[in-house]
Scaffold this motif. Structure first.
Motif, PDB file in Angstrom:
ATOM      1  N   MET A 113      42.625  42.352 -36.819  1.00 35.54           N
ATOM      2  CA  MET A 113      42.162  43.549 -36.125  1.00 35.54           C
ATOM      3  C   MET A 113      42.300  44.764 -37.048  1.00 35.54           C
ATOM      4  SD  MET A 113      43.600  45.146 -32.521  1.00 35.54           S
ATOM      5  CE  MET A 113      43.362  43.591 -31.657  1.00 35.54           C
ATOM      6  N   LEU A 114      41.211  45.521 -37.208  1.00 34.78           N
ATOM      7  CA  LEU A 114      41.214  46.723 -38.051  1.00 34.78           C
ATOM      8  C   LEU A 114      41.700  46.417 -39.472  1.00 34.78           C
ATOM      9  CD1 LEU A 114      42.623  49.467 -35.623  1.00 34.78           C
ATOM     10  CD2 LEU A 114      40.298  48.582 -35.805  1.00 34.78           C
ATOM     11  N   GLU A 115      41.243  45.313 -40.039  1.00 38.92           N
ATOM     12  CA  GLU A 115      41.768  44.857 -41.326  1.00 38.92           C
ATOM     13  C   GLU A 115      41.561  45.881 -42.444  1.00 38.92           C
ATOM     14  OE1 GLU A 115      43.717  42.241 -41.492  1.00 38.92           O
ATOM     15  OE2 GLU A 115      43.348  42.082 -39.332  1.00 38.92           O
ATOM     16  N   THR A 116      40.387  46.484 -42.510  1.00 42.39           N
ATOM     17  CA  THR A 116      40.126  47.473 -43.556  1.00 42.39           C
ATOM     18  C   THR A 116      41.025  48.686 -43.398  1.00 42.39           C
ATOM     19  OG1 THR A 116      37.811  46.773 -43.761  1.00 42.39           O
ATOM     20  CG2 THR A 116      38.385  48.951 -44.615  1.00 42.39           C
ATOM     21  N   LEU A 117      41.186  49.135 -42.164  1.00 37.63           N
ATOM     22  CA  LEU A 117      42.034  50.292 -41.896  1.00 37.63           C
ATOM     23  C   LEU A 117      43.488  49.985 -42.246  1.00 37.63           C
ATOM     24  CD1 LEU A 117      40.916  52.954 -40.811  1.00 37.63           C
ATOM     25  CD2 LEU A 117      41.805  52.364 -38.564  1.00 37.63           C
ATOM     26  N   LYS A 118      43.959  48.799 -41.912  1.00 37.73           N
ATOM     27  CA  LYS A 118      45.334  48.418 -42.224  1.00 37.73           C
ATOM     28  C   LYS A 118      45.560  48.394 -43.735  1.00 37.73           C
ATOM     29  CE  LYS A 118      45.591  44.599 -39.737  1.00 37.73           C
ATOM     30  NZ  LYS A 118      46.200  43.417 -39.072  1.00 37.73           N
ATOM     31  N   LYS A 119      44.582  47.871 -44.454  1.00 43.95           N
ATOM     32  CA  LYS A 119      44.698  47.840 -45.916  1.00 43.95           C
ATOM     33  C   LYS A 119      44.754  49.254 -46.485  1.00 43.95           C
ATOM     34  CE  LYS A 119      42.321  46.302 -50.104  1.00 43.95           C
ATOM     35  NZ  LYS A 119      41.130  45.606 -50.652  1.00 43.95           N
ATOM     36  N   ASP A 120      43.904  50.140 -45.995  1.00 42.04           N
ATOM     37  CA  ASP A 120      43.875  51.522 -46.489  1.00 42.04           C
ATOM     38  C   ASP A 120      45.198  52.236 -46.226  1.00 42.04           C
ATOM     39  OD1 ASP A 120      41.280  51.098 -47.290  1.00 42.04           O
ATOM     40  OD2 ASP A 120      40.378  52.154 -45.590  1.00 42.04           O
TER      41      ASP A 120
ATOM     42  N   VAL B 114      49.184  51.918 -37.889  1.00 41.04           N
ATOM     43  CA  VAL B 114      50.323  52.761 -38.243  1.00 41.04           C
ATOM     44  C   VAL B 114      51.376  51.955 -38.991  1.00 41.04           C
ATOM     45  CG1 VAL B 114      51.428  52.369 -35.998  1.00 41.04           C
ATOM     46  CG2 VAL B 114      52.006  54.424 -37.306  1.00 41.04           C
ATOM     47  N   THR B 115      52.063  52.618 -39.908  1.00 44.15           N
ATOM     48  CA  THR B 115      53.096  51.945 -40.678  1.00 44.15           C
ATOM     49  C   THR B 115      54.277  51.539 -39.794  1.00 44.15           C
ATOM     50  OG1 THR B 115      53.887  54.150 -41.316  1.00 44.15           O
ATOM     51  CG2 THR B 115      52.549  52.954 -42.918  1.00 44.15           C
ATOM     52  N   PRO B 116      54.975  50.472 -40.171  1.00 39.34           N
ATOM     53  CA  PRO B 116      56.113  50.004 -39.376  1.00 39.34           C
ATOM     54  C   PRO B 116      57.385  50.780 -39.695  1.00 39.34           C
ATOM     55  CG  PRO B 116      55.812  48.565 -41.251  1.00 39.34           C
ATOM     56  CD  PRO B 116      54.680  49.570 -41.298  1.00 39.34           C
ATOM     57  N   THR B 117      58.389  50.602 -38.877  1.00 39.38           N
ATOM     58  CA  THR B 117      59.689  51.218 -39.117  1.00 39.38           C
ATOM     59  C   THR B 117      60.569  50.288 -39.934  1.00 39.38           C
ATOM     60  OG1 THR B 117      61.544  52.341 -38.039  1.00 39.38           O
ATOM     61  CG2 THR B 117      60.777  50.317 -37.005  1.00 39.38           C
ATOM     62  N   GLY B 118      61.422  50.876 -40.763  1.00 36.32           N
ATOM     63  CA  GLY B 118      62.471  50.122 -41.435  1.00 36.32           C
ATOM     64  C   GLY B 118      62.022  49.154 -42.504  1.00 36.32           C
ATOM     65  N   LEU B 119      60.901  49.440 -43.173  1.00 36.54           N
ATOM     66  CA  LEU B 119      60.417  48.532 -44.214  1.00 36.54           C
ATOM     67  C   LEU B 119      60.158  49.302 -45.496  1.00 36.54           C
ATOM     68  CD1 LEU B 119      59.475  45.643 -44.960  1.00 36.54           C
ATOM     69  CD2 LEU B 119      57.166  46.330 -44.255  1.00 36.54           C
ATOM     70  N   ASP B 120      60.735  48.849 -46.596  1.00 36.48           N
ATOM     71  CA  ASP B 120      60.477  49.447 -47.901  1.00 36.48           C
ATOM     72  C   ASP B 120      59.004  49.233 -48.252  1.00 36.48           C
ATOM     73  OD1 ASP B 120      60.204  49.778 -50.797  1.00 36.48           O
ATOM     74  OD2 ASP B 120      62.394  49.842 -50.826  1.00 36.48           O
ATOM     75  N   ARG B 121      58.345  50.293 -48.676  1.00 37.37           N
ATOM     76  CA  ARG B 121      56.898  50.188 -48.924  1.00 37.37           C
ATOM     77  C   ARG B 121      56.549  49.278 -50.097  1.00 37.37           C
ATOM     78  NH1 ARG B 121      57.869  55.277 -47.417  1.00 37.37           N
ATOM     79  NH2 ARG B 121      57.124  55.777 -45.350  1.00 37.37           N
ATOM     80  N   ASP B 122      57.475  49.071 -51.016  1.00 29.56           N
ATOM     81  CA  ASP B 122      57.204  48.138 -52.105  1.00 29.56           C
ATOM     82  C   ASP B 122      57.066  46.715 -51.587  1.00 29.56           C
ATOM     83  OD1 ASP B 122      57.059  49.947 -54.192  1.00 29.56           O
ATOM     84  OD2 ASP B 122      59.219  49.915 -54.562  1.00 29.56           O
ATOM     85  N   GLU B 123      57.593  46.467 -50.406  1.00 32.14           N
ATOM     86  CA  GLU B 123      57.503  45.140 -49.799  1.00 32.14           C
ATOM     87  C   GLU B 123      56.414  45.060 -48.732  1.00 32.14           C
ATOM     88  OE1 GLU B 123      61.360  44.384 -48.236  1.00 32.14           O
ATOM     89  OE2 GLU B 123      62.349  44.408 -50.199  1.00 32.14           O
ATOM     90  N   MET B 124      55.742  46.178 -48.472  1.00 35.80           N
ATOM     91  CA  MET B 124      54.775  46.243 -47.373  1.00 35.80           C
ATOM     92  C   MET B 124      53.445  45.602 -47.758  1.00 35.80           C
ATOM     93  SD  MET B 124      53.411  49.695 -45.434  1.00 35.80           S
ATOM     94  CE  MET B 124      55.088  50.241 -45.099  1.00 35.80           C
ATOM     95  N   SER B 125      52.845  44.921 -46.794  1.00 35.03           N
ATOM     96  CA  SER B 125      51.502  44.377 -46.955  1.00 35.03           C
ATOM     97  C   SER B 125      50.675  44.789 -45.748  1.00 35.03           C
ATOM     98  CB  SER B 125      51.547  42.848 -47.074  1.00 35.03           C
ATOM     99  OG  SER B 125      51.874  42.265 -45.818  1.00 35.03           O
ATOM    100  N   PRO B 126      49.340  44.644 -45.804  1.00 35.06           N
ATOM    101  CA  PRO B 126      48.511  45.028 -44.666  1.00 35.06           C
ATOM    102  C   PRO B 126      48.899  44.349 -43.360  1.00 35.06           C
ATOM    103  CG  PRO B 126      47.144  44.802 -46.609  1.00 35.06           C
ATOM    104  CD  PRO B 126      48.521  44.323 -46.987  1.00 35.06           C
ATOM    105  N   ARG B 127      49.424  43.135 -43.429  1.00 33.72           N
ATOM    106  CA  ARG B 127      49.794  42.441 -42.189  1.00 33.72           C
ATOM    107  C   ARG B 127      51.010  43.079 -41.518  1.00 33.72           C
ATOM    108  NH1 ARG B 127      53.554  38.344 -41.954  1.00 33.72           N
ATOM    109  NH2 ARG B 127      52.215  37.203 -40.512  1.00 33.72           N
ATOM    110  N   ASP B 128      51.723  43.957 -42.234  1.00 36.13           N
ATOM    111  CA  ASP B 128      52.866  44.661 -41.647  1.00 36.13           C
ATOM    112  C   ASP B 128      52.446  45.906 -40.873  1.00 36.13           C
ATOM    113  OD1 ASP B 128      54.829  42.913 -42.793  1.00 36.13           O
ATOM    114  OD2 ASP B 128      54.530  43.931 -44.710  1.00 36.13           O
ATOM    115  N   ILE B 129      51.205  46.354 -41.069  1.00 37.47           N
ATOM    116  CA  ILE B 129      50.713  47.537 -40.367  1.00 37.47           C
ATOM    117  C   ILE B 129      50.466  47.181 -38.900  1.00 37.47           C
ATOM    118  CG2 ILE B 129      48.942  49.324 -40.306  1.00 37.47           C
ATOM    119  CD1 ILE B 129      50.727  49.369 -42.804  1.00 37.47           C
ATOM    120  N   VAL B 130      50.919  48.040 -38.001  1.00 34.79           N
ATOM    121  CA  VAL B 130      50.863  47.774 -36.558  1.00 34.79           C
ATOM    122  C   VAL B 130      49.634  48.446 -35.942  1.00 34.79           C
ATOM    123  CG1 VAL B 130      52.104  48.029 -34.368  1.00 34.79           C
ATOM    124  CG2 VAL B 130      53.383  47.673 -36.509  1.00 34.79           C
ATOM    125  N   VAL B 131      48.959  47.747 -35.059  1.00 38.90           N
ATOM    126  CA  VAL B 131      47.807  48.298 -34.347  1.00 38.90           C
ATOM    127  C   VAL B 131      48.236  48.676 -32.934  1.00 38.90           C
ATOM    128  CG1 VAL B 131      45.468  47.871 -33.485  1.00 38.90           C
ATOM    129  CG2 VAL B 131      46.171  46.939 -35.707  1.00 38.90           C
TER     130      VAL B 131
END
Length: 222
Positions: A1-8, A41-58
C-alpha cells in the motif's frame, strides 16, 4: 500500500539524518496520498540507518493504522501530522526535525526574521519563521499549537522542541524547507553574534511578495 510514497518518505528520513537535521531517533516525516487521503509516516523508535520502506506505517486521518508491515508503531507525534493535514488540506508532506540552530531558537522561543531573501520561498506570511507555543510532544495540545502556527507559515519552530516544515508538493520539498530553516537559523545566530546581539536588518513581507521569475529571460518558440 502506497509503496512509492513509503519509499520516498524512507529516503528523505535517511537523508535528513545524514545531513544533520535530526540525530539518533529524533524527528519524523510523512507524506499524504492525494487520491486516498492516506498518509505514510515514519515509525517510532527506529534508527534511520536501519529503516526500510516496509517500516513506514500507513494511516488514515482518524489515526487508524492501516498497514505496518514490520509491526512497528507510527511516530508518537503523528497527531501533529494529522492536525496539519486536516487544517491545511493542500499539504502533501511534513518534515519535523531537531536541527541544532533552529532548535536553539525554539528553546529561546524566538522567531527567526527574514534576514535573507531566499525565505521568499518558505511560505511565510509575516516575514518570519514563527514559534508554536510549547505543548508536550505527542499530545493533542501540540497538534493544536502547531496547526495554528501553520496558518501563518509553512515553516515553524516548536517551542523547546524543534522545527516543522510543510509543503503542498512532496516530501522532498518539505525536506528542503526544513533544511532552509536550519540554514536561516545558523545565519541569524552568526549575524547576532557578529553584531554584538543587536538585531540585523530584515525584509518586510511586502518585499518578499514581490519576487517573480525574470520576465527578461526569453525561451524559443514562446
Amino acid at each position: 500500500m502506497l509503496e512509492t510514497l513509503k519509499k520516498d518518505v524512507c529516503v528523505i528520513a535517511k537523508r535528513a539524518q545524514h545531513d544533520g537535521l535530526c540525530k539518533h531517533k529524533s524527528g519524523n516525516f510523512s507524506a499524504r496520498d492525494p487520491e486516498t487521503g492516506l498518509i505514510a509516516v515514519t515509525p517510532t523508535g527506529l534508527d534511520r540507518d536501519e529503516m526500510s520502506p516496509r517500516d513506514i506505517v500507513v494511516m488514515d486521518l482518524d489515526a487508524n493504522v492501516l498497514e505496518n508491515e514490520s509491526g512497528l508503531r507510527p511516530t508518537s507525534e503523528v497527531l501533529m501530522h494529522i492536525a496539519l493535514y486536516t487544517s491545511r488540506p493542500e499539504i502533501r508532506a511534513i518534515a519535523h526535525t531537531h536541527s541544532p540552530y533552529a532548535t536553539a531558537f525554539a528553546v529561546l522561543n524566538k522567531p527567526i526574521p527574514a534576514i535573507v531573501y531566499e525565505v521568499a520561498n518558505l511560505g511565510l506570511t509575516k516575514a518570519r519563521v514563527p514559534v508554536a507555543p510549547y505543548a508536550r510532544p505527542g499530545t493533542p495540545g501540540l497538534a493544536v499549537s502547531v496547526s495554528q502556527a501553520a496558518a501563518e507559515a509553512d515553516c515553524i519552530l516548536l517551542e523547546k522542541h524543534g522545527a516543522v516544515a510543510v509543503d503542498s508538493r512532496d516530501i522532498y520539498e518539505a525536506f528542503l524547507k526544513a533544511a532552509y530553516i536550519e540554514e536561516l537559523a545558523e545565519l541569524y545566530h552568526h549575524s547576532l553574534t557578529a553584531n554584538a546581539g543587536a538585531e540585523p536588518d530584515s525584509f518586510p513581507q511586502e518585499e518578499l511578495q514581490r519576487w517573480a521569475y525574470p520576465a527578461e529571460i526569453k525561451f524559443p518558440n514562446r
